[in-house]
Design an enzyme around this catalytic site. Structure first.
Site, mmCIF file in Angstrom:
data_model
loop_
_atom_site.group_PDB
_atom_site.id
_atom_site.type_symbol
_atom_site.label_atom_id
_atom_site.label_comp_id
_atom_site.label_asym_id
_atom_site.label_seq_id
_atom_site.Cartn_x
_atom_site.Cartn_y
_atom_site.Cartn_z
ATOM 1 N N ASP A 1 0.851 -1.187 0.000
ATOM 2 C CA ASP A 1 0.000 0.000 0.000
ATOM 3 C C ASP A 1 0.887 1.239 0.000
ATOM 4 O O ASP A 1 2.007 1.215 0.542
ATOM 5 C CB ASP A 1 -0.910 0.005 1.228
ATOM 6 C CG ASP A 1 -1.798 1.240 1.286
ATOM 7 O OD1 ASP A 1 -2.681 1.371 0.415
ATOM 8 O OD2 ASP A 1 -1.597 2.087 2.176
ATOM 9 N N ASP B 1 -2.603 -0.646 6.903
ATOM 10 C CA ASP B 1 -3.644 -0.858 5.902
ATOM 11 C C ASP B 1 -3.493 -2.200 5.183
ATOM 12 O O ASP B 1 -4.484 -2.863 4.870
ATOM 13 C CB ASP B 1 -3.641 0.287 4.877
ATOM 14 C CG ASP B 1 -4.271 1.554 5.444
ATOM 15 O OD1 ASP B 1 -4.664 1.542 6.627
ATOM 16 O OD2 ASP B 1 -4.362 2.558 4.714
ATOM 17 N N HIS C 1 -4.965 4.648 7.699
ATOM 18 C CA HIS C 1 -4.404 5.251 6.488
ATOM 19 C C HIS C 1 -2.878 5.375 6.584
ATOM 20 O O HIS C 1 -2.283 6.326 6.081
ATOM 21 C CB HIS C 1 -5.036 6.615 6.197
ATOM 22 C CG HIS C 1 -6.462 6.526 5.753
ATOM 23 N ND1 HIS C 1 -6.823 6.136 4.478
ATOM 24 C CD2 HIS C 1 -7.608 6.752 6.427
ATOM 25 C CE1 HIS C 1 -8.145 6.132 4.380
ATOM 26 N NE2 HIS C 1 -8.645 6.494 5.539
#
Length: 510
Positions: free
Chosen positions: A16, A168, A163
């Site tokens: 991510d 994540d 976030h």
């Protein structure tokens, strides 16, 4: 690039990115954090992890909107390594492995390639890609809501999304495990456990920093196992309308679990395969104008299942004629949506903006091949847009786009007016006919009328939901008066305005 890239590399790499949020068109994204875990595909356990903050070339690119999204400030990354400093480690984690993540095909994969291109180094290539957004949307459905990671985590009670990259990706893996377990249980006792079973109440929250619509657009794809030389494409119906050429690719997992998967039914063919539509658009666009000049307006079709009732119809209250619209009076506001998230509402002089456009020429009629996740056809058609329509809709686009960005959305804005002069010599817009589903039956959410050469207007009363019947009415070259609302959407990193027909009056000659 890295000696650690040898071996069979059978692990799945969940990764991510956290990035800046561009403040103006063309600014681009800068990576602020990279996080990845290697997962055993047989046991789904984490084997190794790596995470690092990244200092962007320009610290001023970290805007207030960016900080609100992920909490990463300029001071946070001021002493962090540059992407060039961690590129070798990133390459070692990614190259030659199966990549996995939420919405990575459209966003994270693109940012990785951009980052490596910027430092003039070869980008890592995947063995295959699993985009959990596309995968879960297809297999698990939208029972959890808008399919964002935060919504899915809330649905399963996994806590709040931070976030931050490493948190994540770990949450992403847990969400997949939970979804897979639910699907496994449902398949074991399908008569007891179904997707329609009631969900026990629990904590649900939604983010107010972005604007969403519950209605999806056909936009998110993933790829099957690829060779290192293949890039990661993403394709949408809008891309086809704008004339972009993309390879057509399929979901890495098989499609055996799709709703209404009877291969003998034409409407249930692969909704991701748009090759035929693109060919049709190219062919039809080249000959449409010549045909239209040679032929009169089509005669009224002979449709036995649809009855017509006489109606004296002059229009709908609340719909503005084009010459009544002042573009300087167009504004936007946020309206609470009944499911929780917010959406943009377009206004004209502080009243909901709805338009009446007379005698729009149908450029491309309804194509029955495309279906939604429940198996019902997506009903829409293209019409030519006059300069005044373009001016009004362009103004609406500008107002809604700015309002969306000011309220935290980083989604790519899709312009409502389609300008593709290589295929079509005039701007077009897409009108949508909503489908109202009640159990196993459906009906059109748009009133449909016919107007003959004498000016008499009659409303069609349809005895059944028949897309071919509707396609015969709204075919290429015919003219319609359209009464439509301007509904905004922000879904799966794509945003824009959707023109939803409330009433259509089809013109027929003698």
């Amino acid at each position: 690039m890295n000696p650690t890239t040898s071996g069979d590399r059978s692990e799945i790499c969940f990764f991510d990115l956290e990035t800046t949020i561009p403040r103006r068109r063309g600014q681009g994204f800068s990576i602020l954090e990279f996080g990845a875990i290697l997962v055993c595909p047989k046991r789904l356990v984490e084997l190794k992890s790596f995470a690092s903050l990244v200092r962007p070339d320009d610290l001023s690119s970290i805007s207030l909107d960016s900080v609100r999204c992920n909490g990463i400030t300029r001071d946070t990354v001021a002493e962090a390594p540059s992407f060039s400093d961690i590129a070798e480690e990133v390459y070692g984690f990614l190259h030659g492995r199966v990549w996995a993540g939420h919405n990575i095909v459209k966003f994270d994969c693109v940012r990785i390639r951009e980052a490596f291109e910027k430092i003039d180094r070869p980008a890592p290539e995947p063995k295959g890609i699993i985009d959990s957004l596309a995968l879960l949307t297809q297999k698990f459905g939208r029972r959890a809501g808008d399919m964002k990671m935060e919504t899915l985590a809330n649905y399963f009670g996994l806590g709040k999304q931070t976030h931050r990259s490493l948190d994540d990706v770990r949450m992403n893996l847990e969400v997949l495990k939970y979804c897979a377990t639910v699907l496994f249980l449902e398949s074991s006792l399908p008569d007891i456990f179904t997707a329609d079973c009631a969900v026990s109440s629990g904590p649900t929250t939604s983010s107010s920093s972005k604007l969403y619509s519950e209605s999806p657009i056909l936009d998110m794809y993933t790829i099957s196992p690829s060779s290192p030389s293949e890039s990661v494409p993403n394709i949408s119906l809008m891309d086809l309308e704008n004339g972009k050429d993309h390879p057509i690719v399929s979901l890495q997992t098989c499609h055996s679990g799709e709703v209404n998967s009877d291969a003998t039914t034409p409407a249930q063919s692969d909704p991701f395969d748009m090759t035929q539509l693109k060919n049709e658009i190219k062919t039809e666009a080249l000959k449409l104008d010549a045909i239209a000049e040679e032929k009169p307006e089509p005669q009224s079709p002979d449709i036995s299942p649809a009855r017509a009732t006489v109606e004296g119809c002059s229009g709908y209250a609340g719909f503005l004629e084009l010459d009544e619209v002042s573009t300087t009076s167009i504004s936007a506001s946020i309206t609470p949506h009944y499911r929780g998230p917010h959406r943009i509402k377009l206004l004209h002089k502080n009243v909901a903006l709805q338009l009446c456009c007379p005698r729009l020429r149908v450029r491309f009629g309804i194509n029955p091949k495309f279906v939604d996740q429940a198996g019902w056809p997506r009903l829409s058609f293209l019409v030519d847009a006059s300069p005044i329509i373009c001016e009004i809709l362009d103004s609406c686009d500008a107002v809604a786009k700015k309002f969306s960005e000011d309220h935290g959305s980083s989604s790519e804005w899709r312009h409502v007016v389609i300008r593709n002069y290589s295929y079509i010599n005039t701007p077009t817009v897409r009108l949508h006919i909503p489908t109202i589903v009640n159990g196993d039956t459906a009906q059109y959410g748009t009133e449909i009328h016919r107007k003959d050469h004498s000016g008499n207007v009659q409303q069609y009363i349809f005895d059944k939901f028949d897309v071919n019947e509707l396609s015969n009415l709204l075919r290429t070259g015919i003219s319609v008066d359209a009464f439509f609302s301007l509904d905004t959407y922000d879904y799966q990193q794509s945003a824009g305005i959707r023109l939803v027909a409330k009433k259509l009056v089809i013109h027929f000659s003698q």
